[in-house]
Design a protein around this motif. Sequence first.
Motif, PDB file in Angstrom:
ATOM      1  N   ALA A  55       0.851  -1.183   0.000  1.00  0.00           N
ATOM      2  CA  ALA A  55       0.000   0.000   0.000  1.00  0.00           C
ATOM      3  C   ALA A  55       0.888   1.234   0.000  1.00  0.00           C
ATOM      4  O   ALA A  55       2.055   1.170   0.385  1.00  0.00           O
ATOM      5  N   GLY A  56       0.315   2.331  -0.435  1.00  0.00           N
ATOM      6  CA  GLY A  56       1.068   3.589  -0.451  1.00  0.00           C
ATOM      7  C   GLY A  56       2.209   3.560  -1.438  1.00  0.00           C
ATOM      8  O   GLY A  56       3.285   4.082  -1.148  1.00  0.00           O
ATOM      9  N   GLY A  57       1.984   2.928  -2.579  1.00  0.00           N
ATOM     10  CA  GLY A  57       3.042   2.871  -3.591  1.00  0.00           C
ATOM     11  C   GLY A  57       4.256   2.088  -3.136  1.00  0.00           C
ATOM     12  O   GLY A  57       5.374   2.413  -3.488  1.00  0.00           O
ATOM     13  N   GLY A  58       4.033   1.053  -2.332  1.00  0.00           N
ATOM     14  CA  GLY A  58       5.130   0.207  -1.863  1.00  0.00           C
ATOM     15  C   GLY A  58       5.727   0.655  -0.546  1.00  0.00           C
ATOM     16  O   GLY A  58       6.734   0.093  -0.097  1.00  0.00           O
ATOM     17  N   MET A  59       5.123   1.642   0.077  1.00  0.00           N
ATOM     18  CA  MET A  59       5.644   2.115   1.360  1.00  0.00           C
ATOM     19  C   MET A  59       5.481   1.075   2.464  1.00  0.00           C
ATOM     20  O   MET A  59       6.300   0.978   3.364  1.00  0.00           O
ATOM     21  N   GLN A  83       7.069  -5.060   5.860  1.00  0.00           N
ATOM     22  CA  GLN A  83       8.166  -4.139   5.554  1.00  0.00           C
ATOM     23  C   GLN A  83       7.593  -2.732   5.479  1.00  0.00           C
ATOM     24  O   GLN A  83       6.585  -2.501   4.812  1.00  0.00           O
ATOM     25  N   ILE A  84       8.250  -1.800   6.178  1.00  0.00           N
ATOM     26  CA  ILE A  84       7.798  -0.409   6.198  1.00  0.00           C
ATOM     27  C   ILE A  84       8.988   0.459   5.792  1.00  0.00           C
ATOM     28  O   ILE A  84      10.051   0.404   6.404  1.00  0.00           O
ATOM     29  N   LYS A  85       8.802   1.243   4.731  1.00  0.00           N
ATOM     30  CA  LYS A  85       9.860   2.150   4.288  1.00  0.00           C
ATOM     31  C   LYS A  85      10.037   3.250   5.335  1.00  0.00           C
ATOM     32  O   LYS A  85       9.066   3.773   5.889  1.00  0.00           O
ATOM     33  N   GLU A  86      11.264   3.567   5.596  1.00  0.00           N
ATOM     34  CA  GLU A  86      11.591   4.538   6.641  1.00  0.00           C
ATOM     35  C   GLU A  86      10.908   5.887   6.435  1.00  0.00           C
ATOM     36  O   GLU A  86      10.435   6.514   7.394  1.00  0.00           O
ATOM     37  N   GLU A  87      10.801   6.316   5.184  1.00  0.00           N
ATOM     38  CA  GLU A  87      10.242   7.648   4.922  1.00  0.00           C
ATOM     39  C   GLU A  87       8.741   7.766   5.222  1.00  0.00           C
ATOM     40  O   GLU A  87       8.206   8.864   5.318  1.00  0.00           O
ATOM     41  N   VAL A  88       8.053   6.646   5.403  1.00  0.00           N
ATOM     42  CA  VAL A  88       6.628   6.702   5.721  1.00  0.00           C
ATOM     43  C   VAL A  88       6.388   6.804   7.233  1.00  0.00           C
ATOM     44  O   VAL A  88       5.283   7.096   7.674  1.00  0.00           O
ATOM     45  N   ASP A  94      -1.610   7.824  12.090  1.00  0.00           N
ATOM     46  CA  ASP A  94      -2.841   7.344  11.468  1.00  0.00           C
ATOM     47  C   ASP A  94      -2.611   6.867  10.032  1.00  0.00           C
ATOM     48  O   ASP A  94      -3.157   5.846   9.611  1.00  0.00           O
ATOM     49  N   MET A  95      -1.806   7.616   9.277  1.00  0.00           N
ATOM     50  CA  MET A  95      -1.536   7.230   7.896  1.00  0.00           C
ATOM     51  C   MET A  95      -0.809   5.887   7.849  1.00  0.00           C
ATOM     52  O   MET A  95      -1.146   5.008   7.056  1.00  0.00           O
ATOM     53  N   LEU A  96       0.173   5.704   8.696  1.00  0.00           N
ATOM     54  CA  LEU A  96       0.920   4.447   8.738  1.00  0.00           C
ATOM     55  C   LEU A  96      -0.009   3.289   9.097  1.00  0.00           C
ATOM     56  O   LEU A  96       0.035   2.231   8.472  1.00  0.00           O
ATOM     57  N   GLN A  97      -0.869   3.497  10.072  1.00  0.00           N
ATOM     58  CA  GLN A  97      -1.826   2.459  10.457  1.00  0.00           C
ATOM     59  C   GLN A  97      -2.747   2.117   9.292  1.00  0.00           C
ATOM     60  O   GLN A  97      -3.032   0.941   9.041  1.00  0.00           O
ATOM     61  N   ASP A  98      -3.219   3.139   8.582  1.00  0.00           N
ATOM     62  CA  ASP A  98      -4.093   2.910   7.425  1.00  0.00           C
ATOM     63  C   ASP A  98      -3.392   2.106   6.337  1.00  0.00           C
ATOM     64  O   ASP A  98      -3.992   1.214   5.718  1.00  0.00           O
TER      65      ASP A  98
END
Length: 106
Positions: free
Chosen positions: A37-41, A56-61, A68-72
């Motif tokens: 989601a989020g373009g691969g974020m 996997q979570i990109k550091e910039e997100v 809230d955005m990260l949770q979504d």
Amino acid sequence: MKGMGNMGNMMKQMQKMQKKMMKAQDELHEMSFEASAGGGMVTVVANGKKEITDIQIKEEVVDPDDVDMLQDLILAATNDVLSQIDEKTNDTMGQFTKGMNMPGMF
């Protein structure tokens, strides 16, 4: 006694089908599914048992001011990967129930 032979054949066919179903289910459980989601974020990986095996979570997100955005994004990727597993399970296991009129079996 003629009907007993047919019953025996039917039981053998049912046992064969059961073995094929078990094999197909085992193969599904070994599969890996991935969604992002989020373009691969955020990327979530799960196996066919619906167990999340990697996130996997990109550091910039990662923004402490916008949790809230990260949770979504995590929820979106997780729900997507679970939907993929459901779809593949229905496609694979549905072949065994075609024409049997057994709603809700898989």
